[in-house]
Design a protein around this motif. Structure first.
Motif, PDB file in Angstrom:
ATOM      1  N   LYS A  23       0.839  -1.211   0.000  1.00 25.47           N
ATOM      2  CA  LYS A  23       0.000   0.000   0.000  1.00 25.47           C
ATOM      3  C   LYS A  23       0.868   1.253   0.000  1.00 25.47           C
ATOM      4  CE  LYS A  23      -2.093   2.017   3.512  1.00 25.47           C
ATOM      5  NZ  LYS A  23      -2.912   2.441   4.601  1.00 25.47           N
ATOM      6  N   TYR A  24       1.907   1.250   0.821  1.00 25.98           N
ATOM      7  CA  TYR A  24       2.814   2.399   0.935  1.00 25.98           C
ATOM      8  C   TYR A  24       3.502   2.686  -0.397  1.00 25.98           C
ATOM      9  CZ  TYR A  24       6.891   5.105   2.453  1.00 25.98           C
ATOM     10  OH  TYR A  24       7.860   6.059   2.578  1.00 25.98           O
ATOM     11  N   CYS A  53       2.853   1.426  -3.477  1.00 21.48           N
ATOM     12  CA  CYS A  53       1.915   1.655  -4.590  1.00 21.48           C
ATOM     13  C   CYS A  53       1.435   3.098  -4.584  1.00 21.48           C
ATOM     14  CB  CYS A  53       0.749   0.675  -4.485  1.00 21.48           C
ATOM     15  SG  CYS A  53      -0.367   0.752  -5.883  1.00 21.48           S
ATOM     16  N   TYR A  54       1.087   3.602  -3.399  1.00 23.11           N
ATOM     17  CA  TYR A  54       0.663   4.997  -3.306  1.00 23.11           C
ATOM     18  C   TYR A  54       1.798   5.931  -3.707  1.00 23.11           C
ATOM     19  CZ  TYR A  54      -0.949   9.452  -1.593  1.00 23.11           C
ATOM     20  OH  TYR A  54      -1.297  10.756  -1.519  1.00 23.11           O
ATOM     21  N   SER A  82       1.479   8.311  -6.912  1.00 19.18           N
ATOM     22  CA  SER A  82       1.528   9.761  -6.703  1.00 19.18           C
ATOM     23  C   SER A  82       2.715  10.380  -7.422  1.00 19.18           C
ATOM     24  CB  SER A  82       1.541  10.103  -5.214  1.00 19.18           C
ATOM     25  OG  SER A  82       2.695   9.599  -4.594  1.00 19.18           O
TER      26      SER A  82
END
Length: 154
Positions: free
Chosen positions: A72-73, A75-76, A80
């Motif tokens: 999650k970290y 991928c975000y 971004s």
């Protein structure tokens, strides 16, 4: 050399304009107005939970937690980095267009309608006072002498 009030005011106006467009950005608290407080704040425990009596192996649970959190970290971060600036440009353009339409079309249209409705309101009020007021006054005088008596018969 004399300094006039116009020179002082001009200096304040220029400082105000540059300060308004060059705002300091807080790199620690990136959601100061808490816009996304309840919406996208998702942790492992919010998504994956095992009820009592149905537990996976401890190693699988720890690995799942680490995999979820790290993926999650990153991928975000990657999304971004790739799409953050284009999306900011898109949203900036969209909100600029919305602001432009609101300022130059919506508000003037509403003001125009308000002005026109005041004109019609006055004409309507004049018509009501001219035609309906005398009619209802006459009806009131006609029926003012009517007395209603209720009797209870057994």
């Amino acid at each position: 050399m004399t300094v006039t009030m116009a020179d002082i005011n001009n200096g304040y106006e220029q400082k105000f304009q540059t300060d308004r467009h060059h705002k300091e950005i807080d790199l620690i608290n990136r959601d100061p107005k808490q816009v996304n407080e309840d919406v996208v704040k998702v942790d492992f425990e919010d998504v994956i939970a095992e009820p009592d009596g149905t537990h996976s192996l401890d190693g699988v649970w720890k690995a799942s937690y680490t995999t979820f959190t790290v993926s999650k970290y990153w991928c975000y971060r990657i999304l971004s980095a790739i799409l953050g600036i284009p999306m900011a440009l898109l949203w900036g353009f969209l909100f600029a267009c919305l602001s432009f339409c609101h300022i130059w079309a919506v508000v003037p249209c509403i003001k125009s309608c308000m002005i026109e409705s005041q004109c019609f309101s006055r004409i309507y009020s004049l018509a009501i006072h001219t035609f309906c007021d005398p009619l209802f006054e006459a009806l009131g005088k006609i029926f003012s002498s009517v007395r209603v008596v209720l009797r209870k018969e057994m």
